[in-house]
Enzyme design. Structure first.
Site, PDB file in Angstrom:
ATOM      1  CB  CYS A   1      31.987  34.997  38.198  1.00 45.52           C
ATOM      2  SG  CYS A   1      33.264  34.181  37.275  1.00 45.52           S
TER       3      CYS A   1
ATOM      4  CG  HIS B   1      33.385  37.036  34.020  1.00 45.01           C
ATOM      5  ND1 HIS B   1      33.583  36.905  35.371  1.00 45.01           N
ATOM      6  CD2 HIS B   1      32.443  37.990  33.850  1.00 45.01           C
ATOM      7  CE1 HIS B   1      32.779  37.760  36.005  1.00 45.01           C
ATOM      8  NE2 HIS B   1      32.079  38.422  35.099  1.00 45.01           N
TER       9      HIS B   1
END
Length: 1492
Positions: A667, A1414
């Site tokens: 990510c 994230h």
């Protein structure tokens, strides 16, 4: 011998021991050693002794066999002295067992007791070995010789195999004071805990109670009802109160029941019903009547005030205008309204609060009354109704539950209780005394059996939903014939009273077409598949570890995992939420797919669709996809691996709104790529294929064009508008190949990747193919603009590309020698600004202060420096809480015990286990303690008493019970020296003790135990206490001191007149104190005074006037089980008052900062330390210096990186600081370096800025008051016809303006700063075409006179003024520059403009922790909508939904720039041949897949 063992054990005991063994050891025949220590011997037995016993029983590393365990236990508890002597001999004897050697015996005794008894000499008086006879004779004469002999042979064994003592339970106690049976109370308790569990606060308070009873009780009455139960008025109904209240309301004689109702109406609790209260009562009672009855009443036709006056006229005996309790009772006997209310209460007490009806008739009335009322109300959407099979319903004898489909019964029989008692004596039903119980049992139906209603197909998978089963469709089931439906409260009550094999709840839904409520009997039955994890060996090759792409030959296996029923009106969001909670999977880690066929799945990502609108039918398969540990999605990975075999369904999407699949912790990469991809000018460049004309395949520090080619391919896919998401395989692979640091499965930093990406693209597209050598000259007092211009020129001679044009700016770094004041300035290029966030140098700490007066503890919030010591903490705390620092004892509390006392001179650390409390301790000289002696009287302690500063010569309190290292737990252990919190720890004999530590303890009883000592085990709960205790404290003082502190935890006894008790019994409920104090060791489990083999849980302290000399013991507050159950309020332990400092401290910790303040910090002057001395060219030596950074030239695209990750004390930490930044009109001009004023051509103060920003060729740049362009000196370097191209930017607003960004040199994490990140113009464009300036840009230099002409700069340069004047300067002064068109060195225009204003167009956000967490990107599409890119998902969001708090990298574009000027002309140029590159990639990639 085993026969002998079991001989002494009864069958009952053997069964218990077997069950206990099964409980502790499962199905194995062997018990582990640790289990034996814990479960059989208990934790009081010293480990060394336990080990000897374990081995002697026959235990080994494999465990201890059940038979051997039993034999051993019987021997210890029931053996005769002869057998025990043999056993002890076996501990010392050698292998052959004939004799025991003196050395062996002494060695064993040293292990067990730490010493050898003197009497052992007698045993070995005739040599160094003894046989059994001799040993036994010695032993029986010296039973006290060593611990085990004392335990087994002298003074009666303290532990037995079975413990028969039974204390009366508190159920018996309660049954004694109410009209309830013991079985009723046990039954009620289960229900009580269930109801209390629904509370938000852990208390059964008003907030929890009202929703339970209302409806059917009206809101106006529910509060009164609560207060009628809550006798002691503490806003919590405890179990004793509910039992007594239900007894009074439902089981007592009529007078007692009406007294309960009276309390409901007596709102102000003054013992009389005033006119107002009567008015409220009548209004409520009329409502109750209308709700529950259909027949009419005379009162329904009169006004409320008339009824009130009527009641007062008839029944007010005192004539004071109110009713006393007696008046009310007389009125209520005759009043139908009062009786109807009692009837309703009766229903609620049984159905909602869980009292079991006393007779079948009563049960019938209750259920019938409830169902009749509900049937009049009709179905309400959102309710659940439950199905009950008619077969069972009929068995309950129709007299009990006439079905609601039969005629309603007459009103009279509704309340049998009160009428069939002819003599108004105190027992209304013999059932209440239990005489009828035997007859009742005969006709009571069994558990509810709903099996006949549901399909019995074996379901291959467990169901996740609670619908209980699918109804048979084969038989048309009819309500009233095959099943009855009851509302939820009735079902809960029936289930509680009878049990059931199946619950069949069905929701009431609103039909989408008609909008009517219907009971949905057949919800959609869905089958859920889950992927089976592939059995694959972990990656073997490291050089290009791409994450786990499944290999093409192993497609995903999907198996039926669960089934579930959902209403057809349920939305995808509802189902997703339900599944994620039920399966305990984070919402964001789960996705749902509609399974059409093996190779055709549809992602259900529109959350608002219902099953009905999606036309999802019964038995539809859905796939529950759970994200892999490395953040990739299994379905996507499988698809990628098999994409050659499957056709991708093209889904038209908004161009650019395409997600990127996570390929395994990527990510960080996806986030950066999406930001760069949303940089429109760059994306236009790639989509138009311009990059293919500019690939640089020979650049030694580039990537042979691979990076630019792969990125270009990816951008084309992302902007094709045909796919919801793509897998960035090639790019990921190229990055992995050239930058192995981004490999592996760690989460990387998206900013590092961004730097690498921009840099790679620049080098792969660099228009300079042979970089000239460039020398860095010292500024040497030259004007800034000259040095800057020279540095920029040098940068451009080596670096020219679209990346330079768009992203590169220039920073000024100025170092000033502190000795001679010499200033040296450097100008370095940057491609984004890395702004350090002010690192929090303070920590926020919350600490609870517990005072000796028993007041509610208060929580304070402190902000402390990172390296603050506990002394400082105490000092700051004492200012807030009015205790002196020496009255504060800090302790870390964990699992209801004090784990340790932080030392004053230790650094404060945020406790990992447990939390920090500050206990008030008595201060010397106060009435509770005696004035302690001065230091001279104390035996000196090794550590030196003065170590703590505040011990001067004043009297010192000597606490007992410091940290474990200091407090001897038994006389045998030597004292370790040390200081706790600045108090001196007493030496053992010291008589002066200031306080002791007490902990709450309750006994947990188990019926499956091995030895009597383990039947009742202590368990600590609540918060430990500090109790003052000195040589003058009596034992009773100790009890009082504990009671003062714990009384807030015990519910108060009710005022006598308000009691719901049947008889006056409070003495039996809580003795004088509801607890006993016992002396215990530090762990709170065993006695502080008795040796371990007494298995004592703590000797009781009698409540007398004797002196409490408890020595070094801790004390346990052992709660009496009845008092604990009835009066101790668990919810109170957690209640603390929150001081305003907590909020202030939290707020200060989270206080957001502005982007401007980060820039300000970035550009502020800083002192360079001793370790960063600077070589001063004037002093000719290294000197201390100051350094200041400024922005000099701003690029068209400004990237700002907020440095959230910092390396502090050897570890990386993340700053969670919130940075507020503008989305529109960001103006960084205030942070541009001031220009040398003498040389400025424009310093009109009216513009608010007296600085010119300098920018140069193809680099958008520093803005001066609009629209000026000057050319650098007309050296051969600056040659090219530039006016025509420049004049295309026809208005100041469209002229490229720019803004600034900066990064501190030396902190750049980019490689080879010296040679890269430069900017440029394409070589081809230098060939003198008239359009040479395909991408004009503002570079800038200083011009220095107002409205300059070429002559205006002192011989330095020709200036072109273009589109002058948006700022009231010259209006049209474009002049042509006379430069030599043939020179092919880069030439620079400087557009000096001071109003570079930026708008945000993308953000990369990081949530979570360093190394984990994230990344998500928010970006603004050319269609002006914002999208959230979260790996493969891309959703439209509103600007206000953007999570700005976790922003990590900000992307700004300058307003009013004509970006088309950056697209190089490709006419007549040839495209690079990239086929060989594709081949390279394919072959390498295939190798990679094979390695996989």
């Amino acid at each position: 011998q085993s026969g002998h063992g079991s001989r002494c054990v009864t069958d009952v005991e053997l069964k218990r021991l077997k069950d206990a063994f099964k409980r502790t050891s499962g199905l194995s025949y062997y018990m582990t050693q640790q289990c034996f220590y814990r479960e059989v011997l208990g934790d009081g037995v010293p480990p060394k002794v336990a080990e000897v016993i374990y081995t002697s029983f026959g235990g080994s590393s494999k465990g201890l066999h059940f038979n051997n365990l039993i034999v051993g236990l019987v021997l210890l508890t029931r053996g005769r002295d002869e057998e025990k002597a043999k056993y002890l001999f076996s501990l010392f004897a050698s292998e052959q067992g004939g004799y025991a050697a003196r050395d062996d015996m002494e060695a064993v005794l040293r292990v067990l007791d730490g010493e050898v008894p003197p009497s052992l000499r007698k045993c070995f008086s005739e040599g160094d070995k003894v046989n059994y006879e001799r040993f036994r004779n010695w032993l029986l004469q010296n039973k006290e010789a060593f611990t085990l002999s004392r335990w087994l042979l002298s003074g009666g064994v303290c532990v037995t195999l079975t413990d028969d003592s039974d204390t009366p339970t508190f159920y018996q106690t309660l049954a004694g004071v109410t009209h309830l049976e013991e079985s009723d109370i046990i039954d009620l308790e289960k229900r009580y805990w269930l109801l209390k569990a629904q509370s938000r606060t852990g208390r059964f308070d008003l907030e929890t109670f009202v929703p339970l009873v209302s409806p059917p009780i009206h809101a106006s009455l529910s509060e009164g009802l609560f207060h009628a139960f809550d006798e002691n008025r503490d806003n919590h109904i405890d179990f004793k109160e509910i039992s007594c209240g239900l007894s009074a309301c439902c089981r007592g004689p009529i007078a007692e029941r009406q007294k309960f109702c009276f309390k409901v109406f007596d709102v102000d609790r003054d013992g009389v019903l005033s006119r107002d209260e009567l008015h409220e009562m009548v209004v409520a009672l009329l409502e109750v009547w209308k709700d529950n009855r259909t027949d009419t009443l005379p009162e329904l036709h009169s006004s409320v005030s008339d009824i009130v006056e009527g009641i007062l006229k008839m029944h007010d005996t005192t004539k004071l205008g109110h009713l006393t309790l007696e008046d009310y009772q007389i009125w209520s006997v005759k009043s139908a309204l009062a009786n109807e209310f009692l009837n309703l209460l009766f229903q609620v007490c049984h159905i909602v609060l869980g009292l079991r009806p006393a007779t079948p008739e009563e049960e019938g009335q209750i259920i019938r009354g409830w169902l009749e009322r509900e049937s009049r109300h009709g179905l309400q959407p959102g309710q659940n109704w439950f199905l009950i099979s008619m077969l069972w319903w009929q068995h309950t004898s129709v007299s009990t539950f006439p079905s609601k489909h039969t005629a309603f019964l007459t009103a009279e029989s509704c309340f049998a209780r009160q009428h069939n008692v002819s003599d108004n004596n105190n027992q209304c039903f013999s059932g209440a005394n239990g005489h009828l119980a035997s007859q009742l049992a005969a006709q009571r139906p069994g558990a509810i059996d709903n099996q006949p209603l549901v399909n019995t197909d074996p379901v291959k998978a467990p169901t996740l939903t609670m619908e209980g089963g699918r109804l048979k469709r084969s038989l048309q089931l009819v309500a009233g014939r095959d099943f009855e439906t009851v509302p939820e409260p009735v079902w809960r009550a029936l289930y509680h009273w009878y049990g059931a094999n199946l619950s069949l709840p069905r929701p009431v839904i609103q039909q989408s077409k008609t909008g009517q409520a219907e009971l949905e009997l057949f919800p959609r039955y869905l089958l859920f598949l889950r992927q089976q994890p592939p059995s694959r060996s972990p990656q073997s090759n490291i050089w290009v570890n791409m994450g786990n792409v499944p290999s093409p030959n192993a497609p995903l296996k999907r198996v039926l995992a669960y089934t579930g029923c959902f209403s057809r009106m349920a939305t995808i969001k509802d189902i997703h939420l339900y599944l994620s909670q039920r399966l305990r999977i984070k919402e964001e880690d789960m996705r749902l797919w509609l399974y059409n066929s093996e190779n055709y799945l549809t992602l259900l990502d529109d959350e608002d669709h219902t099953l009905e609108s999606l036309k999802i039918q019964d038995e539809q398969h859905l796939v529950i996809e759970v994200r892999n540990k490395d953040m990739s999605w299994p379905e996507e990975m499988s698809f990628i691996a098999n994409s050659s075999k499957m056709d991708r369904h093209k889904v038209p999407t908004e161009k650019g709104a395409t997600g990127l699949s996570n390929l395994g912790n990527t990510c960080f990469m996806n986030s950066s790529i999406q930001c760069v991809s949303n940089t429109k000018p760059l994306t236009d460049y790639f989509i138009s294929g311009r990059h293919l004309y500019e690939l640089n395949r020979t650049n030694p520090i580039g990537m042979r064009g691979h990076m630019a080619k792969c990125y270009g391919d990816l951008v084309m896919e992302l902007w094709s508008g045909t796919q919801k998401n793509v897998a960035p395989l090639k790019l990921r692979w190229t990055i992995a190949k050239y930058a192995p640091r981004f490999n592996g499965f760690q989460q990387q930093d998206s900013q590092e990747l961004l730097a690498f990406l921009l840099d790679g693209l620049h080098e792969d597209l660099n228009r300079v193919h042979d970089k000239p050598y460039v020398e860095l000259k010292d500024s040497d007092g030259r004007p800034d603009w000259e040095v800057a211009s020279e540095a920029w020129e040098n940068h451009l001679r080596r670096n020219r590309s679209i990346v330079v044009d768009l992203f590169h700016g220039q920073l000024k770094s100025q170092v000033k020698c502190k000795t001679c004041g010499h200033i040296s300035a450097r100008f370095d290029p940057f491609n984004f600004l890395s702004l350090p966030l002010p690192m929090d140098s303070s920590m926020h700490l919350e600490i609870t202060v517990i005072k000796l007066d028993g007041s509610t503890p208060v929580r304070f919030g402190l902000r402390l420096n990172m390296d603050e010591k506990y002394t400082g903490l105490k000092k700051q705390l004492s200012e807030l809480c009015s205790l002196k620092p020496e009255q504060i004892l800090l302790a870390e509390v964990h699992t209801s015990n004090i784990k340790n006392f932080p030392q004053d001179n230790q650094k404060v650390r945020l406790s990992v286990n447990g939390f920090l409390c500050a206990f008030e301790i008595p201060v010397p000289g106060s009435p509770t303690s005696l004035t302690s002696p001065t230091l001279t009287d104390i035996t000196p302690i090794a550590n030196g008493p003065a170590a703590n500063g505040h011990l001067g010569n004043k009297p010192v309190l000597i606490p007992n019970g410091g940290p474990s290292t200091m407090v001897p737990s038994s006389p045998e252990t030597p004292l370790a020296n040390g200081l706790a919190n600045g108090h001196i720890t007493p030496v053992q004999e010291s008589p002066f003790i200031g306080y002791i530590i007490a902990m709450h303890r309750k006994m947990m009883r188990t019926e499956l135990y091995f030895l009597s000592s383990q039947k009742n085990r202590p368990s600590l709960f609540g918060m430990p206490l500090i109790v003052p205790c000195t040589v003058h404290t009596s034992k009773k003082d100790l009890y009082d001191a504990v009671w003062i502190q714990v009384s807030r935890l015990a519910s108060p006894l009710p005022p006598q007149e308000a009691s719901n008790h049947a008889q006056d019994c409070d003495d039996s409920m809580g003795y004088q104190y509801p607890f006993t104090l016992r002396v215990v060791s530090k762990d709170g489990n065993s006695c502080a005074w008795c040796p371990w083999y007494r298995f004592c849980r703590g000797c009781a302290i009698e409540c007398t006037e004797d002196r409490a000399s408890v020595g070094n013991a801790y004390i346990a507050v052992d709660w009496d089980p009845t008092a604990l159950h009835l009066r101790y309020q668990t919810s109170q332990e957690r209640i603390v008052e929150e001081h305003c400092s907590v909020e202030q401290s939290r707020r200060a910790q989270a206080e957001p900062i502005s982007l401007d303040s980060c820039l300000k910090a970035f550009t502020s002057e800083e002192e360079l330390g001793e370790d960063e001395l600077y070589y001063c060219s004037k002093c000719k030596t290294h000197r201390l210096a100051t350094k200041k950074l400024d922005l000099w030239r701003l690029p068209p695209i400004l990237i700002v990186h907020l440095k959230r990750f910092q390396f502090v004390n050897g570890r990386w930490i993340k700053s969670q600081k919130i940075v507020k930044f503008p989305q529109q009109n960001f103006d960084p001009s205030a942070f541009l370096a001031p220009r040398d004023l003498e040389q400025h051509c424009l310093h009109s103060r009216s513009e608010g800025e007296d600085l010119l920003r300098v920018g140069e060729d193809n680099l958008s740049s520093i803005s001066a008051p609009a629209g000026f362009c000057n050319l650098p000196k007309a050296s051969p370097a600056s040659s090219r016809k530039s006016a025509p191209s420049l004049s295309r930017t026809s208005s100041p607003s469209s002229s490229p303006k720019t803004s600034s960004g900066g990064r501190r040199p030396g902190r750049l994490r980019l490689p080879q700063l010296g040679s890269k990140h430069r900017l440029s113009n394409s070589k081809e464009n230098l060939e003198g075409a008239s359009n040479a300036e395909a991408e004009p840009r503002d570079g800038t230099l200083q011009a220095d006179t107002e409205a300059t002409t070429a002559a205006g700069l002192p011989g330095h340069c020709d200036v072109i003024l273009m589109n002058g004047d948006s700022n009231g300067l010259s209006s049209d002064c474009s002049t042509e520059s006379s430069v030599d068109p043939d020179n092919s060195l880069p030439q620079h225009r400087d557009n000096v403009c001071l109003d570079a204003i930026y708008n945000l167009y993308a953000i990369s956000c990081h949530s979570g922790i360093m190394g984990g967490g994230h990344y998500v990107t928010y970006a603004k599409n050319p269609n002006d909508k914002w999208y959230c890119y979260n790996d493969s998902s891309c959703k439209e969001v509103h600007a206000e939904e953007i999570d700005t708090d976790s922003a990590y990298i900000l992307f700004y574009e300058q307003q009013g720039v004509d970006y088309s000027q950056f697209l190089p002309k490709t006419d007549g140029k040839k495209m690079a041949d990239t086929s060989s590159m594709d081949e390279d990639f394919e072959s390498d990639y295939k190798k990679y897949c094979v390695l996989q």
